[in-house]
Write a protein that holds these residues in place. Structure first.
Motif, mmCIF file in Angstrom:
data_model
loop_
_atom_site.group_PDB
_atom_site.id
_atom_site.type_symbol
_atom_site.label_atom_id
_atom_site.label_comp_id
_atom_site.label_asym_id
_atom_site.label_seq_id
_atom_site.Cartn_x
_atom_site.Cartn_y
_atom_site.Cartn_z
ATOM 1 N N ASP A 16 5.905 -12.870 -45.052
ATOM 2 C CA ASP A 16 4.471 -13.140 -45.146
ATOM 3 C C ASP A 16 3.979 -14.208 -44.174
ATOM 4 O OD1 ASP A 16 5.891 -15.081 -46.785
ATOM 5 O OD2 ASP A 16 3.915 -15.735 -47.467
ATOM 6 N N ASP A 17 4.862 -15.068 -43.695
ATOM 7 C CA ASP A 17 4.462 -16.112 -42.756
ATOM 8 C C ASP A 17 4.372 -15.520 -41.350
ATOM 9 O OD1 ASP A 17 5.240 -18.344 -40.696
ATOM 10 O OD2 ASP A 17 4.540 -19.422 -42.479
ATOM 11 N N ALA A 18 3.164 -15.498 -40.778
ATOM 12 C CA ALA A 18 2.929 -14.804 -39.501
ATOM 13 C C ALA A 18 3.799 -15.309 -38.356
ATOM 14 C CB ALA A 18 1.449 -14.878 -39.125
ATOM 15 N N PRO A 19 3.857 -16.629 -38.095
ATOM 16 C CA PRO A 19 4.697 -17.102 -36.991
ATOM 17 C C PRO A 19 6.165 -16.753 -37.172
ATOM 18 C CG PRO A 19 3.142 -18.804 -37.653
ATOM 19 C CD PRO A 19 3.073 -17.737 -38.689
ATOM 20 N N ILE A 20 6.663 -16.902 -38.397
ATOM 21 C CA ILE A 20 8.063 -16.572 -38.664
ATOM 22 C C ILE A 20 8.281 -15.075 -38.516
ATOM 23 C CG2 ILE A 20 9.877 -16.519 -40.417
ATOM 24 C CD1 ILE A 20 8.792 -19.116 -41.522
ATOM 25 N N ALA A 25 10.631 -10.641 -35.793
ATOM 26 C CA ALA A 25 10.397 -9.293 -35.270
ATOM 27 C C ALA A 25 10.840 -9.209 -33.813
ATOM 28 C CB ALA A 25 8.921 -8.934 -35.398
ATOM 29 N N ALA A 26 10.585 -10.280 -33.067
ATOM 30 C CA ALA A 26 10.999 -10.298 -31.660
ATOM 31 C C ALA A 26 12.520 -10.277 -31.545
ATOM 32 C CB ALA A 26 10.431 -11.537 -30.966
ATOM 33 N N ILE A 27 13.194 -10.995 -32.436
ATOM 34 C CA ILE A 27 14.657 -11.044 -32.426
ATOM 35 C C ILE A 27 15.247 -9.679 -32.775
ATOM 36 C CG2 ILE A 27 16.684 -12.014 -33.579
ATOM 37 C CD1 ILE A 27 14.992 -14.580 -33.990
ATOM 38 N N LEU A 28 14.751 -9.093 -33.869
ATOM 39 C CA LEU A 28 15.282 -7.808 -34.316
ATOM 40 C C LEU A 28 14.892 -6.688 -33.349
ATOM 41 C CD1 LEU A 28 14.450 -8.161 -38.132
ATOM 42 C CD2 LEU A 28 16.723 -8.259 -37.096
ATOM 43 N N GLU A 35 16.514 -0.902 -34.163
ATOM 44 C CA GLU A 35 15.158 -0.403 -33.939
ATOM 45 C C GLU A 35 14.279 -0.921 -35.077
ATOM 46 O OE1 GLU A 35 12.493 3.707 -33.893
ATOM 47 O OE2 GLU A 35 14.666 3.800 -34.250
ATOM 48 N N LEU A 36 13.346 -1.796 -34.756
ATOM 49 C CA LEU A 36 12.425 -2.324 -35.758
ATOM 50 C C LEU A 36 11.341 -1.276 -35.999
ATOM 51 C CD1 LEU A 36 11.711 -4.795 -37.507
ATOM 52 C CD2 LEU A 36 10.244 -5.570 -35.635
ATOM 53 N N VAL A 37 11.389 -0.613 -37.151
ATOM 54 C CA VAL A 37 10.460 0.491 -37.423
ATOM 55 C C VAL A 37 9.145 0.008 -38.022
ATOM 56 C CG1 VAL A 37 12.302 2.181 -37.679
ATOM 57 C CG2 VAL A 37 11.496 0.928 -39.692
#
Length: 224
Positions: A16-20, A25-28, A35-37
């Motif tokens: 839920d924390d946008a920056p985190i 998401a960038a890492i995964l 593949e981040l779906v």
């Protein structure tokens, strides 16, 4: 001509924390093997994303604005039993960790883990390991082993076969299913069959929960 097959591991991120969320998401999404779906920031969004994408791995926080990640874990375990579930949270207390494992999570790492740890944890999860941050794993193991009433004397532990205990010990040590099969000179499918029997006998739904239940009943012991 056949289309090339994408063998990347499909991952859904719930945070839920946008920056985190953007950082994770960038890492995964930047990992070649993943593949981040999709991403979600609420329990409702997570439910919809799970139904739409049915990822191989669900990475979720526990504290969500419209509910608990524990509810998502329980529902996911019931609706998509093959989906691997890992918690990434700032909560490292015994209660939160045990609740997540009992709900069906097979991995639990803290948000202060490095980028390499996050991707590695997802890969470990799919390989058959149960990634848990060292700082909380030691605490939980000591707590379970020290519980005087963990396995009452008048309640015998579930009857596991010698082979099932060997496999359970291998899981506790972090071996993959392939590692266990090779060490015991049996097939990987045979290992999976034994694991299903272990889950049934211990009345659990995940590797992490099976290990803690086995320690609780003093079926296995993890030394330093």
């Amino acid at each position: 001509m056949n289309e090339p097959t994408d063998h990347r591991i499909r991952v859904l991120l719930v945070e839920d924390d946008a920056p985190i969320r953007m950082r994770m998401a960038a890492i995964l999404g930047g990992a070649d093997a993943l593949e981040l779906v999709g991403t979600a920031e609420t329990l409702e969004e997570a439910r919809a994303q799970c139904a739409a994408h049915v990822p191989a791995v669900l990475v979720t926080d526990l504290k969500l604005p419209d509910g608990s990640g524990l509810d998502l874990i329980r529902e996911t375990r019931r609706l998509y039993p093959a989906m691997e579930i890992m918690v990434v949270s700032v909560l490292g207390d015994e209660r939160s960790v045990l609740a997540a494992i009992e709900a069906g999570a097979a991995g639990y790492i803290l948000k202060d883990s490095s980028p390499v740890d996050l991707v590695g944890a997802v890969l470990d999860l799919v390989a058959g390991r149960s990634p848990i941050s060292t700082s909380i794993a030691r605490t939980i193991v000591r707590r379970v082993q020290a519980q005087p009433g963990a396995a009452p004397q008048d309640t015998p532990p579930p009857a596991l076969t010698e082979r099932e205990i060997d496999i359970l010990w291998g899981i506790a040590k972090g071996f993959t299913y392939g590692d266990i099969a090779e060490r015991l000179n049996i097939s990987r499918n045979t290992v999976l069959t034994h694991i299903k029997n272990i889950y049934r006998k211990l009345e659990v739904n995940s590797r992490g929960e099976a290990v803690f239940a086995a320690i609780n009943h003093k079926i296995i012991s993890i030394g330093p």
